[in-house]
Design a protein around this motif. Structure first.
Motif, PDB file in Angstrom:
ATOM      1  N   TYR A 101     -25.946 -10.461  -4.636  1.00  0.00           N
ATOM      2  CA  TYR A 101     -26.332  -9.738  -3.438  1.00  0.00           C
ATOM      3  C   TYR A 101     -27.216 -10.594  -2.537  1.00  0.00           C
ATOM      4  N   ASP A 102     -26.980 -10.455  -1.235  1.00  0.00           N
ATOM      5  CA  ASP A 102     -27.836 -11.113  -0.248  1.00  0.00           C
ATOM      6  C   ASP A 102     -29.081 -10.249  -0.086  1.00  0.00           C
ATOM      7  N   TYR A 103     -29.994 -10.382  -1.055  1.00  0.00           N
ATOM      8  CA  TYR A 103     -31.145  -9.477  -1.170  1.00  0.00           C
ATOM      9  C   TYR A 103     -32.430 -10.283  -1.039  1.00  0.00           C
ATOM     10  N   VAL A 116     -35.921  -8.109  -9.977  1.00  0.00           N
ATOM     11  CA  VAL A 116     -34.657  -7.827  -9.307  1.00  0.00           C
ATOM     12  C   VAL A 116     -33.526  -8.562 -10.016  1.00  0.00           C
ATOM     13  N   LYS A 173     -29.875  -9.263  -9.171  1.00  0.00           N
ATOM     14  CA  LYS A 173     -28.960  -9.137  -8.042  1.00  0.00           C
ATOM     15  C   LYS A 173     -27.648  -9.894  -8.251  1.00  0.00           C
ATOM     16  N   LEU A 227     -26.782  -3.861  -8.342  1.00  0.00           N
ATOM     17  CA  LEU A 227     -28.069  -4.391  -7.882  1.00  0.00           C
ATOM     18  C   LEU A 227     -29.159  -3.535  -8.499  1.00  0.00           C
ATOM     19  N   GLU A 250     -33.331  -3.032  -9.210  1.00  0.00           N
ATOM     20  CA  GLU A 250     -34.698  -3.388  -8.817  1.00  0.00           C
ATOM     21  C   GLU A 250     -35.675  -2.522  -9.598  1.00  0.00           C
ATOM     22  N   GLN A 258     -28.073   0.185  -7.737  1.00  0.00           N
ATOM     23  CA  GLN A 258     -27.050   0.347  -6.704  1.00  0.00           C
ATOM     24  C   GLN A 258     -25.710  -0.158  -7.242  1.00  0.00           C
ATOM     25  N   GLU A 317     -25.964  -3.926   1.937  1.00  0.00           N
ATOM     26  CA  GLU A 317     -26.144  -5.327   1.547  1.00  0.00           C
ATOM     27  C   GLU A 317     -24.841  -6.095   1.762  1.00  0.00           C
TER      28      GLU A 317
END
Length: 217
Positions: A47-49, A59, A61, A90, A92, A114, A204
């Motif tokens: 993920y672009d997190y 996290v 991701k 995802l 967290e 997520q 995301e």
């Protein structure tokens, strides 16, 4: 992380394409009057997190994902392709301790998971490099669905203050873009590929690299 059941299903699909289909090809099975192909892929997505410096924040991701797809070749350069993708989750988690009422500490735990999956429909464009190899790109509409589970737990050491234990689940959906570039090698009706993908959602952006196989009827 992807569960063992999904891995077994994917490996069974790969086995069927890699072992059973070539045997069928050697039996001189006639080509379908309506040309099409099916395929599957397994890879790692991320993920672009955004990151931050909060020490209590954890996290996850990245993880494994899989896709199933089918296509109709218009000619040797273009094909219409549709597919389903189950992306990695995802996760967290924030665990923190801070001063509460009357100098008593308070423990806070907050988690968010997520889960993203969806269907895509678009165009594949190929550039043959030789008889057996080709570069390709894909551009598709991605109809995504997101399931979100959140949990908040606040424990007060002061017995006069009620603790908090809250669980929330909801879903979201929409249509955005899917893009991919890759290279494939073909022998008779069997193709092996590796590609880099981008799945866009309102929540995301998700990047992935996967390898897989497809069979042409």
């Amino acid at each position: 992380m992807i569960n063992n059941k999904i891995i077994r299903i994917w490996l069974a699909a790969v086995f069927a394409v890699c072992v059973v289909m070539p045997a069928v090809c050697r039996a001189a099975l006639p080509k379908s009057p309506v040309p099409f192909y099916i395929g599957t892929g397994l890879g790692s997505s991320s993920y672009d997190y955004p990151n931050n410096d909060l020490e209590s924040r954890s996290v996850d991701k990245s993880g494994f994902y899989y896709q199933l797809f089918a296509g109709y070749p218009i000619n040797k350069y273009f094909a219409i392709e549709a597919g389903f993708t189950d992306l990695s989750k995802l996760e967290e988690i924030i665990e923190q301790e801070f001063a509460g009422t009357g100098d008593r500490n308070v423990d806070l735990y907050r988690s968010s998971v997520q889960d993203n999956y969806g269907f895509r429909l678009g165009l594949k464009a190929s550039l043959p490099l030789s008889r057996h190899f080709a570069l390709y790109s894909k551009a598709s509409f991605f109809n995504w669905h997101t399931d979100i589970d959140k949990k908040l737990v606040i424990n007060h050491y002061d017995p006069s203050i009620e603790d908090t234990n809250r669980v929330e689940s909801y879903s979201d959906s929409g249509t955005d873009g899917h893009f991919a570039i890759g290279i494939e090698g073909t022998k008779e009706r069997l193709t092996i590929f590796i590609e880099h993908e981008l799945y866009q959602t309102e929540i995301e952006n998700i990047y992935g690299v996967n390898v897989g196989v497809l069979y042409r009827f």
